[in-house]
Motif scaffolding. Structure first.
Motif, PDB file in Angstrom:
ATOM      1  N   GLY A 181       0.801  -1.218   0.000  1.00 25.35           N
ATOM      2  CA  GLY A 181       0.000   0.000   0.000  1.00 25.35           C
ATOM      3  C   GLY A 181       0.832   1.265   0.000  1.00 25.35           C
ATOM      4  O   GLY A 181       0.318   2.351  -0.229  1.00 25.35           O
ATOM      5  N   THR A 182       2.143   1.129   0.236  1.00 27.08           N
ATOM      6  CA  THR A 182       2.959   2.342   0.298  1.00 27.08           C
ATOM      7  C   THR A 182       3.922   2.442  -0.882  1.00 27.08           C
ATOM      8  O   THR A 182       4.939   3.126  -0.802  1.00 27.08           O
ATOM      9  CB  THR A 182       3.769   2.404   1.611  1.00 27.08           C
ATOM     10  OG1 THR A 182       4.719   1.320   1.593  1.00 27.08           O
ATOM     11  CG2 THR A 182       2.891   2.257   2.828  1.00 27.08           C
TER      12      THR A 182
ATOM     13  N   GLU B 179      -3.489  -7.610  -2.068  1.00 23.12           N
ATOM     14  CA  GLU B 179      -3.499  -6.157  -2.167  1.00 23.12           C
ATOM     15  C   GLU B 179      -4.046  -5.836  -3.550  1.00 23.12           C
ATOM     16  O   GLU B 179      -3.764  -6.562  -4.507  1.00 23.12           O
ATOM     17  CB  GLU B 179      -2.039  -5.680  -2.053  1.00 23.12           C
ATOM     18  CG  GLU B 179      -1.836  -4.235  -2.244  1.00 23.12           C
ATOM     19  CD  GLU B 179      -0.337  -3.881  -2.293  1.00 23.12           C
ATOM     20  OE1 GLU B 179       0.515  -4.785  -2.171  1.00 23.12           O
ATOM     21  OE2 GLU B 179      -0.042  -2.711  -2.480  1.00 23.12           O
ATOM     22  N   SER B 180      -4.831  -4.769  -3.674  1.00 22.92           N
ATOM     23  CA  SER B 180      -5.343  -4.452  -5.002  1.00 22.92           C
ATOM     24  C   SER B 180      -4.194  -3.955  -5.878  1.00 22.92           C
ATOM     25  O   SER B 180      -3.117  -3.653  -5.392  1.00 22.92           O
ATOM     26  CB  SER B 180      -6.431  -3.390  -4.915  1.00 22.92           C
ATOM     27  OG  SER B 180      -5.830  -2.112  -4.830  1.00 22.92           O
ATOM     28  N   THR B 181      -4.448  -3.861  -7.166  1.00 29.82           N
ATOM     29  CA  THR B 181      -3.376  -3.446  -8.067  1.00 29.82           C
ATOM     30  C   THR B 181      -3.206  -1.929  -8.090  1.00 29.82           C
ATOM     31  O   THR B 181      -2.249  -1.421  -8.655  1.00 29.82           O
ATOM     32  CB  THR B 181      -3.685  -3.900  -9.501  1.00 29.82           C
ATOM     33  OG1 THR B 181      -4.955  -3.361  -9.876  1.00 29.82           O
ATOM     34  CG2 THR B 181      -3.711  -5.411  -9.599  1.00 29.82           C
ATOM     35  N   ALA B 182      -4.151  -1.226  -7.464  1.00 29.85           N
ATOM     36  CA  ALA B 182      -4.200   0.221  -7.666  1.00 29.85           C
ATOM     37  C   ALA B 182      -2.907   0.932  -7.288  1.00 29.85           C
ATOM     38  O   ALA B 182      -2.384   1.749  -8.049  1.00 29.85           O
ATOM     39  CB  ALA B 182      -5.368   0.798  -6.877  1.00 29.85           C
ATOM     40  N   THR B 183      -2.366   0.608  -6.118  1.00 30.67           N
ATOM     41  CA  THR B 183      -1.182   1.345  -5.675  1.00 30.67           C
ATOM     42  C   THR B 183       0.024   1.039  -6.558  1.00 30.67           C
ATOM     43  O   THR B 183       0.836   1.914  -6.817  1.00 30.67           O
ATOM     44  CB  THR B 183      -0.824   0.991  -4.218  1.00 30.67           C
ATOM     45  OG1 THR B 183      -1.828   0.140  -3.711  1.00 30.67           O
ATOM     46  CG2 THR B 183      -0.718   2.212  -3.397  1.00 30.67           C
TER      47      THR B 183
ATOM     48  N   PRO C 192      -3.290   2.205 -22.488  1.00 30.11           N
ATOM     49  CA  PRO C 192      -2.369   2.129 -21.359  1.00 30.11           C
ATOM     50  C   PRO C 192      -3.136   2.421 -20.072  1.00 30.11           C
ATOM     51  O   PRO C 192      -4.188   3.039 -20.069  1.00 30.11           O
ATOM     52  CB  PRO C 192      -1.335   3.204 -21.660  1.00 30.11           C
ATOM     53  CG  PRO C 192      -1.844   3.999 -22.791  1.00 30.11           C
ATOM     54  CD  PRO C 192      -2.950   3.250 -23.444  1.00 30.11           C
ATOM     55  N   MET C 193      -2.584   1.970 -18.972  1.00 28.51           N
ATOM     56  CA  MET C 193      -3.320   2.096 -17.715  1.00 28.51           C
ATOM     57  C   MET C 193      -3.484   3.544 -17.311  1.00 28.51           C
ATOM     58  O   MET C 193      -2.608   4.358 -17.466  1.00 28.51           O
ATOM     59  CB  MET C 193      -2.555   1.361 -16.625  1.00 28.51           C
ATOM     60  CG  MET C 193      -2.559  -0.104 -16.854  1.00 28.51           C
ATOM     61  SD  MET C 193      -1.653  -0.927 -15.574  1.00 28.51           S
ATOM     62  CE  MET C 193      -0.058  -0.281 -15.871  1.00 28.51           C
ATOM     63  N   ASN C 194      -4.627   3.834 -16.786  1.00 31.01           N
ATOM     64  CA  ASN C 194      -4.892   5.189 -16.338  1.00 31.01           C
ATOM     65  C   ASN C 194      -4.658   5.298 -14.838  1.00 31.01           C
ATOM     66  O   ASN C 194      -4.463   4.314 -14.161  1.00 31.01           O
ATOM     67  CB  ASN C 194      -6.319   5.567 -16.672  1.00 31.01           C
ATOM     68  CG  ASN C 194      -6.523   5.523 -18.168  1.00 31.01           C
ATOM     69  OD1 ASN C 194      -5.679   6.004 -18.922  1.00 31.01           O
ATOM     70  ND2 ASN C 194      -7.610   4.903 -18.582  1.00 31.01           N
ATOM     71  N   HIS C 195      -4.711   6.526 -14.387  1.00 26.84           N
ATOM     72  CA  HIS C 195      -4.576   6.731 -12.936  1.00 26.84           C
ATOM     73  C   HIS C 195      -5.731   6.085 -12.202  1.00 26.84           C
ATOM     74  O   HIS C 195      -6.863   6.160 -12.641  1.00 26.84           O
ATOM     75  CB  HIS C 195      -4.587   8.229 -12.630  1.00 26.84           C
ATOM     76  CG  HIS C 195      -3.256   8.850 -12.872  1.00 26.84           C
ATOM     77  ND1 HIS C 195      -2.281   8.846 -11.925  1.00 26.84           N
ATOM     78  CD2 HIS C 195      -2.758   9.474 -13.956  1.00 26.84           C
ATOM     79  CE1 HIS C 195      -1.214   9.453 -12.425  1.00 26.84           C
ATOM     80  NE2 HIS C 195      -1.476   9.831 -13.655  1.00 26.84           N
ATOM     81  N   VAL C 196      -5.426   5.445 -11.119  1.00 17.24           N
ATOM     82  CA  VAL C 196      -6.483   4.938 -10.255  1.00 17.24           C
ATOM     83  C   VAL C 196      -6.098   5.415  -8.863  1.00 17.24           C
ATOM     84  O   VAL C 196      -4.946   5.348  -8.481  1.00 17.24           O
ATOM     85  CB  VAL C 196      -6.493   3.397 -10.221  1.00 17.24           C
ATOM     86  CG1 VAL C 196      -7.828   2.892  -9.736  1.00 17.24           C
ATOM     87  CG2 VAL C 196      -6.127   2.818 -11.564  1.00 17.24           C
ATOM     88  N   GLU C 197      -7.044   5.922  -8.157  1.00 17.36           N
ATOM     89  CA  GLU C 197      -6.736   6.327  -6.787  1.00 17.36           C
ATOM     90  C   GLU C 197      -7.019   5.156  -5.859  1.00 17.36           C
ATOM     91  O   GLU C 197      -8.053   4.508  -5.964  1.00 17.36           O
ATOM     92  CB  GLU C 197      -7.566   7.549  -6.374  1.00 17.36           C
ATOM     93  CG  GLU C 197      -7.118   8.843  -7.058  1.00 17.36           C
ATOM     94  CD  GLU C 197      -5.632   9.160  -6.876  1.00 17.36           C
ATOM     95  OE1 GLU C 197      -5.096   8.937  -5.763  1.00 17.36           O
ATOM     96  OE2 GLU C 197      -5.001   9.621  -7.854  1.00 17.36           O
ATOM     97  N   ALA C 198      -6.084   4.882  -4.989  1.00 15.81           N
ATOM     98  CA  ALA C 198      -6.302   3.808  -4.042  1.00 15.81           C
ATOM     99  C   ALA C 198      -6.522   4.420  -2.667  1.00 15.81           C
ATOM    100  O   ALA C 198      -5.862   5.375  -2.301  1.00 15.81           O
ATOM    101  CB  ALA C 198      -5.092   2.897  -3.993  1.00 15.81           C
TER     102      ALA C 198
END
Ligand code: SF4
Ligand code: SF4
Ligand code: FES
Ligand code: FES
Lengths: 203, 781
Positions: free
Chosen positions: B428-429, B463-467, B664-670
């Motif tokens: 997460g960090t 852990e999700s992929t977002a971070t 391409p992957m976009n921003h995702v907020e986690a």
């Protein structure tokens, strides 16, 4: 307890710090372990491997090259009778037979009381003093049967303790290198590496 | 060019390269110099002396070790002079002095360099009459490899490989001198992930691998070049078989990919192909049991279920998961069946255990790019565990000081000892870890020195992929020009995703599909060689999904946990039973060979797709695999160069272009919740040997899975329980699992690591795939 004991582990770390690469300390540490246990144990090899950052197989591979490292218990005194040319001409074979009789073991054997291990050795570089033998690598020149008997008797009685320590002790006085003079670990990428380390190969 | 050196080889002028070894220059000039110890992928050691030649640099001919000496201007190389001949005979006579000559019972007989060269260069007879040396033989030096010390000629190939290439110097010359032999340390076996390579490169029969011992004679083997599909590195192999049974793989030296090496999992998992547990015919559910059925019955039933689902709730109620196990052709046929014929957009080849497919839309690096980059950033799982031969390539790059490796991982990995910088982060960090890294002036300077490749993958299944995605973006924005090597793990997952096994517009990915199924919204779930119960990290969701899907159709080689729940099982052919092409993680398309007849009445996935399409009233138009390969080249973005002819023409395959069709992957907020100081943050990742089908059904590999346990930093373990090996209860808010606790200093303090898909308690029960991270409480029981 056949890993290095606490005092020797501290000493080992001090020895390691003298070298630019920890593995360079492999041989000194093996001697240290042999001094502690009389021979090099498996646990000690594994411990040395840990300390110098090698695998136990590598330490074993290096250690087993050297005749002076023993991997099975040997007597307190290792008796090496030279059997090479000069000594042979001067009667070493008879001396060996005599030793076999006195100690009651064949070369390679250890007396039941754990005092003596007899070995048949190659030239000990003292050919002018033939026949020659060593006890724990301390020379005994121009040996005769009588001198041999005397030597064994003295050793049994502890009369030679001052000059012939138990097997494994190379020297009673250890080299002292002040910490500030030790090289310590050197990164091969460090541009300021000591001049004696070879430049990293760039491929 | 200043790099050219003029020499003569046996009187014939030849232009060699500066710095080239004489043995190589002679080979280029068509003169093969006999050898035992020299290996082009390892450093020269000059151990065996078989390669002696005479070289004259103006001072008269001098005996030269051709694997150690480099060419010099105007050097006259003589590989056939009477002196050379005499020396070769002498070397062989000496080598054979202690060799047991048990060729008739030696696995190497027939393909043995010693046998061959004794015949071609030896004296024909020996003057030695003395007793040869004797050893107990053979002795196991690992679970997979046996050593016969009498046959060993002490060439240092296996030991050099273990040290230089694999980085596992667990075998070593021992008692050097008269009694030199290879040995492991007592009770410390040669448990390298790469041990099988030593068997392949041993120039005699001293090293043999358990799965092949006494199975065949080399002259009975037939072989075909192919690609290992066990992970997505895609190492080149030859598949060797006898009497229609696969017996062995050998690594093929593919310059851009594997340099001849294989990992043991890839090398030995062929055993699964001939496993007795294979599904050998289609099965159709009759009440509680699956009963054997003919293909026409099973296909009609599958088509009926699909039709029924469509009629009941529309094509959106059908989902197709999988495709990563098969060929590009399998995946393409299934993608067309799903998207065009069935008309669903819920299609996905990943099992919720990788980064989003958008990774494939980023500027792609090749393996060679990574192994030659100035800097490689590993924002990835432990590649030694997941992509073993990629690990070998990058380890070599670091060891040879071409590349500096910066590693960002939630625990120490096999690569950590070779990393220039290792940053361990709490799950997460990642973003903070990347920021911290970029703020370091040394790192910034290093990143500016030359090409940067980011190896990006999923390091933690809990852990999700977002971070990670966010951290990757941050990194790519900060380092313009950096390229990405996608660390997708599963066999042909990159191929499957690129040729179309990915969601259409508005379609669901695997997590979405499973959630929908659990909610009762999936009428028909099609599993194409996928096993959500074993592979989807969130085990509870997978279980609910398989219970909630009204109908399940499984295409599989084994009756996996998920396939056992199906209404129709369509029996698929496995690796080496079908031809086609494969796409590796860099997008390289290579050929796959069909070497043996499929088990039972099994069919390739693409055939099943084509037949099913016919049942559903459409014709995909494919008669052969080549039809599909050609169709892929014609239709799939990036694959234009990957025509059947081009792939067949080059063993190294064809590199495809980055598909523009993938965003391409976009921003995702986690959003990471507050953390309770008493909790451990869970890290779950794979290790090489797990319960995957190919491993679990290969008898030589099955027992190598280490078993499920919770690994804690030794200081943390002290906090939880006083005894190592104790049972501890690991709980989240909704589930708890009891594991054995193990002290492991590769684990960060405050985190707990559990290897995934191992025998024993299932860590998947703790994972919630919708949670950003997983925090657990650990108590002594
Ligand atoms: S076991 Fe084989 S590879 Fe290893 S040193 Fe002996 S002959 Fe060479
Ligand atoms: S690294 Fe991957 S592709 Fe290569 S041999 Fe191993 S499993 Fe197969
Ligand atoms: S021969 Fe005995 S010491 Fe030299
Ligand atoms: S191949 Fe040159 S010495 Fe062995």
């Amino acid at each position: 307890m056949s890993r290095l004991n606490e005092a020797n582990t501290i000493l080992a770390k001090e020895i390691i710090a003298r070298y630019p690469k920890a593995r360079s300390a492999t041989i000194p540490l093996l001697h240290l372990s042999q001094q502690q246990n009389g021979y090099v144990t498996e646990e000690a090899m594994a411990h040395v491997a840990e300390l110098v950052g090698a695998t136990p197989a590598e330490v074993q591979g290096t250690a087993t090259f050297y005749e002076m490292f023993k991997f099975r218990p040997v007597g307190k005194y290792l008796v090496n009778i030279c059997g090479t040319m000069s000594c042979q001409l001067m009667g070493s074979e008879a001396l060996l037979h005599h030793a076999e009789e006195v100690l009651g073991v064949k070369p390679g054997g250890t007396t039941a009381d754990g005092m003596f291990t007899l070995e048949h050795a190659e030239c000990q570089a003292a050919c002018t003093e033939a026949p020659n033998m060593q006890v724990n690598y301390r020379h005994c020149h121009r040996m005769t049967n009588e001198a041999f008997d005397q030597l064994i008797a003295d050793l049994r009685e502890g009369k030679r303790d001052a000059d012939i320590p138990a097997h494994g002790t190379l020297a009673r006085i250890r080299q002292q290198i002040p910490a500030e003079k030790a090289v310590g670990p050197v990164s091969p990428d460090d541009p300021a590496r000591p001049v004696w380390t070879p430049a990293p190969e760039v491929k | 060019m200043s790099d050219e050196i003029n020499v003569t080889v046996n009187g014939v002028p030849h232009v060699a390269r500066k710095g080239q070894l004489v043995i190589e220059a002679a080979a280029d000039a068509g003169e093969y110099i006999p050898r035992f110890c020299y290996h082009e992928r390892m450093s020269s050691v000059g151990k065996c002396r078989m390669c002696l030649v005479e070289c004259d640099t103006g001072r008269g001919p001098a005996v030269t070790v051709s694997c150690m000496a480099t060419v010099a201007p105007d050097m006259k190389i003589d590989t056939q002079s009477p002196t050379v001949k005499r020396m070769q005979e002498g070397v062989l006579e000496l080598l054979l002095a202690n060799h047991p000559l048990d060729c008739p019972v030696c696995d190497k007989g027939g393909e043995c360099p010693l046998q061959d060269q004794a015949f071609s260069h030896g004296p024909g007879e020996s003057r030695f009459v003395e007793e040869k040396r004797h050893f107990e033989k053979p002795i196991p030096i690992s679970d997979l490899v046996f050593l016969d010390r009498e046959r060993c000629i002490l060439c240092d190939r296996c030991t050099r490989f273990a040290d230089e290439v694999a980085g596992d110097p667990l075998i070593h010359f021992t008692s050097r001198g008269n009694s030199t032999h290879i040995a492991t340390f007592p009770d410390e076996p040669f448990a390298s992930y790469f041990s099988g390579n030593t068997v392949q490169i041993c120039p005699v029969g001293a090293l043999t691998a358990k799965p092949y011992r006494f199975k065949a004679r080399p002259w009975d083997l037939q072989q075909e070049e192919s690609t290992c599909t066990t992970c997505s590195v895609g190492c080149r192999v030859v598949v060797q078989s006898s009497r229609d049974e696969v017996l062995r793989y050998m690594g093929v030296d593919s310059e851009p990919v594997n340099h001849g090496w294989l990992c043991d999992r890839g090398r030995f998992s062929f055993e699964a192909t001939k496993s007795a547990e294979r599904v050998l015919q289609p099965l159709v559910r009759e009440g509680d049991a699956l009963a054997p059925a003919a293909w026409n019955v099973a296909l009609a039933e599958a088509a009926r279920l699909i039709g029924e689902a469509k009629a009941a709730a529309g094509a959106g109620s059908i989902a197709v998961l999988g495709g990563a196990r098969g060929t590009n052709e399998d995946a393409f046929a299934w993608a067309r069946l799903a998207h065009e014929v069935i008309g669903t957009t819920n299609v996905y080849a990943q099992m919720g255990d990788g980064l989003p497919v958008g990774l494939l839309g980023l500027d792609r690096a090749t393996i060679d790019d990574a192994a030659n980059a100035a800097t490689v950033v590993l924002l990835s799982p432990d590649i030694k565990e997941e992509l073993p031969v990629l690990y070998l390539r990058l380890r070599a790059a670091a060891e040879q000081r071409r590349t500096k490796i910066i590693e960002l991982t939630p625990k120490r990995t096999g690569m950590t000892p070779y990393a220039w910088r290792h940053v361990g982060y709490q799950p997460g960090t990642q973003v903070a870890a990347v920021d911290g890294l970029l703020a370091d002036a040394d790192v910034a300077a290093q990143l500016a020195t030359g090409p940067v490749v980011v190896v990006a993958g999923r390091a933690n299944l809990a852990e999700s992929t977002a971070t990670t995605v966010q951290a990757l973006r941050r990194l790519l924005d900060a380092v313009p020009g950096a390229t990405v090597l996608p660390a997708f793990r599963r066999g042909n997952v990159v191929g499957a995703l690129q040729v179309g096994m990915r969601p259409g517009k508005g379609g669901l990915d695997t997590r979405g599909t499973l959630q929908a199924a659990a909610d009762g919204k999936i009428e028909c779930l099609v599993l194409v060689g996928s096993d959500p119960l074993a592979d989807f990290p969130d085990h509870s969701l997978a279980t609910r999904a398989l219970a909630g899907a009204r109908r399940i159709i499984a295409v599989d080689t084994f009756l996996s946990a998920s396939a056992a729940k199906a209404d129709v099982v369509l029996a698929a052919s496995a690796f080496a039973e079908k031809a086609g092409t494969h796409t590796n993680l860099e997008g390289r398309v290579t050929s796959l060979a069909r070497k043996v007849t499929p088990a039972g009445v099994n069919r390739a996935d693409w055939m099943i797709a084509a037949e099913l399409a016919l049942e559903l009233g459409s014709d995909l138009g494919y008669g052969t695999v080549e039809d599909i390969t050609a169709d892929i080249a014609a239709k799939v973005d990036g694959y234009a160069a990957a025509t059947p002819a081009a792939i067949a023409a080059d063993s190294d395959g064809v590199l495809t272009a980055v598909p523009g069709a993938i965003d391409p992957m976009n921003h995702v907020e986690a959003v990471i919740g507050e953390r309770n100081a008493y909790d451990f943050r869970l890290v779950v990742s794979r290790v090489l040997y797990d319960q995957a089908e190919g491993t679990a059904h290969s008898p030589s590999l099955a027992h190598l899975a280490r078993g499920s346990a919770v690994h804690l930093h030794p200081l943390d373990l002290d906090r939880v329980t006083s005894t190592a090996g104790a049972r501890v209860k690991v709980s989240t808010a909704s589930a708890s699992v009891v594991f054995t606790a193990v002290a492991d200093d590769s684990v960060l303090r405050g985190t707990a690591w559990v290897p995934f898909n191992q025998p024993g308690p299932n860590v998947g029960e703790l994972i919630d795939c919708f949670a950003a991270v997983t925090d657990v409480r650990i108590e002594n029981v």
